[in-house]
Design a protein around this motif. Structure first.
Motif, PDB file in Angstrom:
ATOM      1  N   PRO A   1       0.812  -1.234   0.000  1.00 19.87           N
ATOM      2  CA  PRO A   1       0.000   0.000   0.000  1.00 19.87           C
ATOM      3  C   PRO A   1       0.837   1.271   0.000  1.00 19.87           C
ATOM      4  CG  PRO A   1      -0.803  -1.559   1.655  1.00 19.87           C
ATOM      5  CD  PRO A   1       0.509  -2.091   1.154  1.00 19.87           C
ATOM      6  N   GLU A   2       2.069   1.179   0.492  1.00 22.55           N
ATOM      7  CA  GLU A   2       2.927   2.360   0.588  1.00 22.55           C
ATOM      8  C   GLU A   2       3.592   2.711  -0.738  1.00 22.55           C
ATOM      9  OE1 GLU A   2       5.742  -1.041   0.863  1.00 22.55           O
ATOM     10  OE2 GLU A   2       3.663  -0.641   1.484  1.00 22.55           O
ATOM     11  N   LYS A   3       3.535   1.818  -1.705  1.00 24.07           N
ATOM     12  CA  LYS A   3       4.214   2.050  -2.976  1.00 24.07           C
ATOM     13  C   LYS A   3       3.272   2.637  -4.020  1.00 24.07           C
ATOM     14  CE  LYS A   3       7.814  -1.492  -2.527  1.00 24.07           C
ATOM     15  NZ  LYS A   3       8.479  -2.648  -3.174  1.00 24.07           N
ATOM     16  N   GLU A   4       3.868   3.326  -4.976  1.00 21.54           N
ATOM     17  CA  GLU A   4       3.117   3.795  -6.135  1.00 21.54           C
ATOM     18  C   GLU A   4       3.077   2.676  -7.165  1.00 21.54           C
ATOM     19  OE1 GLU A   4       3.322   7.819  -8.585  1.00 21.54           O
ATOM     20  OE2 GLU A   4       5.050   6.549  -9.049  1.00 21.54           O
ATOM     21  N   VAL A   5       1.923   2.495  -7.798  1.00 22.88           N
ATOM     22  CA  VAL A   5       1.784   1.484  -8.842  1.00 22.88           C
ATOM     23  C   VAL A   5       1.391   2.182 -10.141  1.00 22.88           C
ATOM     24  CG1 VAL A   5       0.565  -0.583  -9.602  1.00 22.88           C
ATOM     25  CG2 VAL A   5       1.140  -0.298  -7.177  1.00 22.88           C
ATOM     26  N   LEU A   6       2.164   1.922 -11.196  1.00 23.68           N
ATOM     27  CA  LEU A   6       1.899   2.498 -12.499  1.00 23.68           C
ATOM     28  C   LEU A   6       1.774   1.373 -13.516  1.00 23.68           C
ATOM     29  CD1 LEU A   6       3.706   5.512 -14.150  1.00 23.68           C
ATOM     30  CD2 LEU A   6       3.186   3.471 -15.462  1.00 23.68           C
ATOM     31  N   CYS A   7       0.662   1.335 -14.223  1.00 24.21           N
ATOM     32  CA  CYS A   7       0.471   0.338 -15.268  1.00 24.21           C
ATOM     33  C   CYS A   7       0.389   1.039 -16.621  1.00 24.21           C
ATOM     34  CB  CYS A   7      -0.791  -0.479 -15.028  1.00 24.21           C
ATOM     35  SG  CYS A   7      -1.011  -1.804 -16.238  1.00 24.21           S
ATOM     36  N   TYR A   8       1.286   0.654 -17.517  1.00 24.68           N
ATOM     37  CA  TYR A   8       1.292   1.197 -18.871  1.00 24.68           C
ATOM     38  C   TYR A   8       0.654   0.163 -19.802  1.00 24.68           C
ATOM     39  CZ  TYR A   8       3.118   3.244 -23.231  1.00 24.68           C
ATOM     40  OH  TYR A   8       3.238   3.799 -24.484  1.00 24.68           O
ATOM     41  N   TYR A   9      -0.524   0.509 -20.317  1.00 21.48           N
ATOM     42  CA  TYR A   9      -1.286  -0.385 -21.180  1.00 21.48           C
ATOM     43  C   TYR A   9      -1.172   0.035 -22.649  1.00 21.48           C
ATOM     44  CZ  TYR A   9      -4.480  -1.250 -17.073  1.00 21.48           C
ATOM     45  OH  TYR A   9      -5.063  -1.533 -15.863  1.00 21.48           O
ATOM     46  N   GLY A  10      -1.252  -0.938 -23.548  1.00 20.09           N
ATOM     47  CA  GLY A  10      -1.675  -0.633 -24.897  1.00 20.09           C
ATOM     48  C   GLY A  10      -3.190  -0.484 -24.864  1.00 20.09           C
ATOM     49  N   ASP A  11      -3.774   0.244 -25.811  1.00 22.75           N
ATOM     50  CA  ASP A  11      -5.226   0.449 -25.745  1.00 22.75           C
ATOM     51  C   ASP A  11      -5.985  -0.857 -25.930  1.00 22.75           C
ATOM     52  OD1 ASP A  11      -4.088   0.869 -28.392  1.00 22.75           O
ATOM     53  OD2 ASP A  11      -6.101   1.312 -29.088  1.00 22.75           O
ATOM     54  N   GLY A  12      -5.413  -1.804 -26.686  1.00 26.92           N
ATOM     55  CA  GLY A  12      -6.066  -3.096 -26.818  1.00 26.92           C
ATOM     56  C   GLY A  12      -6.109  -3.837 -25.500  1.00 26.92           C
ATOM     57  N   ALA A  13      -4.992  -3.854 -24.784  1.00 27.80           N
ATOM     58  CA  ALA A  13      -4.925  -4.526 -23.491  1.00 27.80           C
ATOM     59  C   ALA A  13      -5.825  -3.834 -22.463  1.00 27.80           C
ATOM     60  CB  ALA A  13      -3.479  -4.559 -22.991  1.00 27.80           C
ATOM     61  N   PHE A  14      -5.832  -2.509 -22.472  1.00 28.40           N
ATOM     62  CA  PHE A  14      -6.652  -1.758 -21.518  1.00 28.40           C
ATOM     63  C   PHE A  14      -8.126  -2.126 -21.656  1.00 28.40           C
ATOM     64  CE2 PHE A  14      -9.120   2.000 -20.253  1.00 28.40           C
ATOM     65  CZ  PHE A  14      -8.603   2.247 -18.983  1.00 28.40           C
ATOM     66  N   SER A  15      -8.579  -2.221 -22.897  1.00 29.61           N
ATOM     67  CA  SER A  15     -10.008  -2.464 -23.112  1.00 29.61           C
ATOM     68  C   SER A  15     -10.431  -3.869 -22.721  1.00 29.61           C
ATOM     69  CB  SER A  15     -10.350  -2.204 -24.584  1.00 29.61           C
ATOM     70  OG  SER A  15      -9.618  -3.067 -25.438  1.00 29.61           O
ATOM     71  N   MET A  16      -9.479  -4.769 -22.505  1.00 24.63           N
ATOM     72  CA  MET A  16      -9.829  -6.142 -22.143  1.00 24.63           C
ATOM     73  C   MET A  16     -10.298  -6.273 -20.699  1.00 24.63           C
ATOM     74  SD  MET A  16      -6.853  -8.415 -23.958  1.00 24.63           S
ATOM     75  CE  MET A  16      -6.768  -8.587 -25.736  1.00 24.63           C
ATOM     76  N   THR A  17      -9.658  -5.577 -19.779  1.00 21.02           N
ATOM     77  CA  THR A  17      -9.905  -5.852 -18.357  1.00 21.02           C
ATOM     78  C   THR A  17     -10.083  -4.611 -17.488  1.00 21.02           C
ATOM     79  OG1 THR A  17      -7.514  -5.938 -17.930  1.00 21.02           O
ATOM     80  CG2 THR A  17      -8.618  -8.024 -18.450  1.00 21.02           C
ATOM     81  N   ALA A  18     -10.129  -3.430 -18.093  1.00 19.65           N
ATOM     82  CA  ALA A  18     -10.067  -2.203 -17.291  1.00 19.65           C
ATOM     83  C   ALA A  18     -11.295  -1.973 -16.423  1.00 19.65           C
ATOM     84  CB  ALA A  18      -9.847  -0.993 -18.194  1.00 19.65           C
ATOM     85  N   PHE A  19     -12.406  -2.651 -16.680  1.00 20.60           N
ATOM     86  CA  PHE A  19     -13.570  -2.401 -15.840  1.00 20.60           C
ATOM     87  C   PHE A  19     -13.300  -2.751 -14.381  1.00 20.60           C
ATOM     88  CE2 PHE A  19     -17.096  -1.224 -18.670  1.00 20.60           C
ATOM     89  CZ  PHE A  19     -17.846  -0.486 -17.767  1.00 20.60           C
TER      90      PHE A  19
END
Length: 575
Positions: free
Chosen positions: A443-461
């Motif tokens: 919880p103390e760390k920053e999390v950054l996820c870099y998606y391609g738009d195809g990958a983002f649309s698969m599971t982003a909900f």
């Protein structure tokens, strides 16, 4: 019948679901990842009693990736719980990803009652047969008294020798039934497995020590097993002791800081093609190494791996050592004690200097791409800006095709365990589950996820799940409105006819975060990337919600790796 209030007050009886939870607690599992279903609710009740956190998702695929990601981040066995039928089926890709990535993961699945076996009960399916190809081990529980014993057995299989996913089915009547506690088999915590830190024969250690002492141009490649087995400290000590240039891939990225004199990354092909001794640790001779063909054919190749199947596969080797990387590293250092200075250390240092000069030249070659000011944003510029943006505590996740390939040329995580990617299965859609898992684990760390738009649309909900469980992260989308890595191959082969089955709509994904109460921003100019990332970081901290920075990138830019793989396939096909 489920567990009643009267049962919970009676310590002499216990239900199957509570036995599952008790066994999980003995195993050290503190979180389960799940999506609710009628066949598994007694496990939830048991988890409440045992103080095990329940994280419920919108789709089982994301829950499975989260269980995988949690195991990678914590080092403990990840736990996924799904209901029968479609619940189990939806998790298949997550289990397959964990299998190729060697992640210890326990998948507990529901099933209809044994009394209705093969009668066609709701969601009845042969889960064990379905899961067998994507797991190390798959079985079903036959009696309530054996529930905890079978959970312990499954966990032993998940963590033994080569870690990986396992599947355990618990039919509903067995799960709900209450039995006498004294009739149950419950292995004691910490008393039903051996240490995973096994080591090869002493004479093999001596051979490796001698090879490294006398090597003039050695190179070592550390793979995901080095981080997964938490052998990163020993890895750094070994390369220092022998003066060996080291390269990393997969989860091992970040185990050596970028300013470590033994850390190299942009000259891997050069080093592997020219080295006289090559040590490959915890990564197979698969497509990432040209199936072993990228290694100097005249080199003396040594392979260390937990999986005997991978040793010597696709390429002949000089020496193969089976065992735990860190344990072997320590033994090799001790074996060489007092002898290293009598070897070829001076020549190794000269070799490292040669590689360092080549590293600088390789970086200079990339800088025009990293600093590109094209109005259609170059994806290399995005990756460079992301690397500049990282903090010491940022966990970086890549989810996509060229997104990961290009990131690997620019992004340098600051510490071990802070790089996550789909792994050798190449599963798009892992990012959301990985991000949630990383934030829950740290919880103390920053999390950054870099998606391609195809990958983002698969599971982003399931970003909503992140918000709901106070696990917000910063999502960055490299948006080219296409499944662009595959699109390149189609265009190269078919010309304009290749724009089929790979084009997506131009969607302003920043609005997606706003819909859930978070911050979103669209970026069209390269000079605006840094500011947008900073605003996203601040918004996540302020609102406790995920932020999405949607960066519009040039659809006509691809990674060299994408082009090279296509060329290789076409040569193989004789085209």
């Amino acid at each position: 019948m489920g567990t009643t209030a009267e049962d919970s007050l009676n310590p002499e009886t216990i239900s199957g679901g509570h036995l599952v939870a008790k066994a999980l607690r003995n195993e050290g599992v503190d979180t389960i990842f799940t999506l609710s279903g009628g066949n598994i609710v007694d496990i939830y009740d048991g988890c409440v009693s045992e103080g095990i956190r329940i994280i419920d998702f919108r789709h089982e695929q994301v829950a499975a990736h989260a269980a995988d990601g949690y195991a990678r981040q914590t080092g403990q066995t990840g736990c996924l719980v799904t209901t029968a039928g479609p619940g189990c089926c939806n998790a298949v890709i997550g289990l397959a990803t964990a299998l190729r990535s060697e992640t210890p993961l326990l998948h507990i699945g529901g099933q209809g009652a044994t009394t209705q076996y093969l009668q066609g009960s709701l969601q009845e399916y042969d889960h064990v047969k379905l899961m067998s190809p994507v797991t190390k081990w798959a079985s079903s529980v036959k009696t309530t008294e054996r529930v905890a014993d079978m959970v312990s057995m499954a966990c032993r299989e998940a963590t033994g020798e080569v870690p990986g996913p396992v599947y355990l089915e618990v039919p509903r009547d067995i799960l709900d039934k209450s039995v006498e506690f004294k009739s149950c088999t419950i292995p004691a915590a910490g008393h039903y497995r051996c240490s995973p830190k096994v080591m090869c024969a002493p004479e093999e250690i001596e051979k490796l020590a001698d090879l490294l002492i006398h090597a003039e141009k050695p190179a070592v490649l550390f793979g995901s097993q080095v981080w997964n087995s938490r052998s990163h400290v020993e890895a750094a000590e070994m390369v220092k002791a022998f003066d060996i240039p080291a390269y990393t891939n997969g989860s091992a990225r970040g185990i050596l800081k970028s300013d470590n004199p033994h850390s190299f990354d942009r000259t891997r092909s050069m080093a592997l093609a020219s080295a006289d001794v090559i040590l490959v640790v915890g990564t197979p001779f698969d497509f990432r190494l040209g199936y072993g063909k990228q290694l100097n054919p005249e080199a003396r190749v040594v392979q260390i791996d937990q999986n005997y199947v991978e040793i010597g596969k696709n390429r002949d080797i000089e020496l193969g050592l089976l065992g735990h990387a860190g344990t072997i590293f320590n033994a090799v250092i001790q074996s060489a004690s007092g002898r290293v200075e009598k070897g070829a250390r001076a020549k190794r240092q000269q070799w490292m200097q040669e590689l360092r000069v080549a590293e600088e030249k390789a970086l200079e070659k990339l800088m025009p791409l990293f600093h590109s000011e094209n109005r259609l944003i170059n994806p290399y510029r995005v990756a460079y800006e992301l690397n500049e943006f990282l903090n010491d505590d940022t966990v970086y996740i890549g989810d996509g095709g060229d997104v990961v390939t290009i990131s690997a040329q620019a992004v340098r995580p600051h510490n071990p365990g802070q790089w996550m990617d789909p792994g050798p299965l190449g599963s798009l859609g892992v990012g959301t589950g990985f991000a949630i898992a990383a934030k829950l684990a740290h919880p103390e760390k920053e999390v950054l996820c870099y998606y391609g738009d195809g990958a983002f649309s698969m599971t982003a909900f399931d970003m909503e799940t992140a918000n709901r469980f106070n696990a917000p992260y910063l999502a960055v989308v490299g948006n080219n409105s296409a499944m662009n890595q595959i699109r390149y191959a189609q265009l190269a082969k078919y010309g304009d006819r290749g724009n089929v089955g790979n084009l997506l709509s131009d969607l302003p994904y920043g609005k997606f975060a706003e819909m859930m109460g978070g911050y979103g921003e669209e970026v069209h100019n390269p000079e605006d990337i840094a500011g947008a990332l900073q605003r996203g970081r601040e918004a996540v901290a302020k609102t406790g919600k995920c932020a999405v920075i949607n960066i519009w990138v040039d659809p006509q830019e691809w990674s060299p790796g994408t082009k090279a793989r296509l060329k290789s396939r076409m040569v193989t096909a004789g085209k």
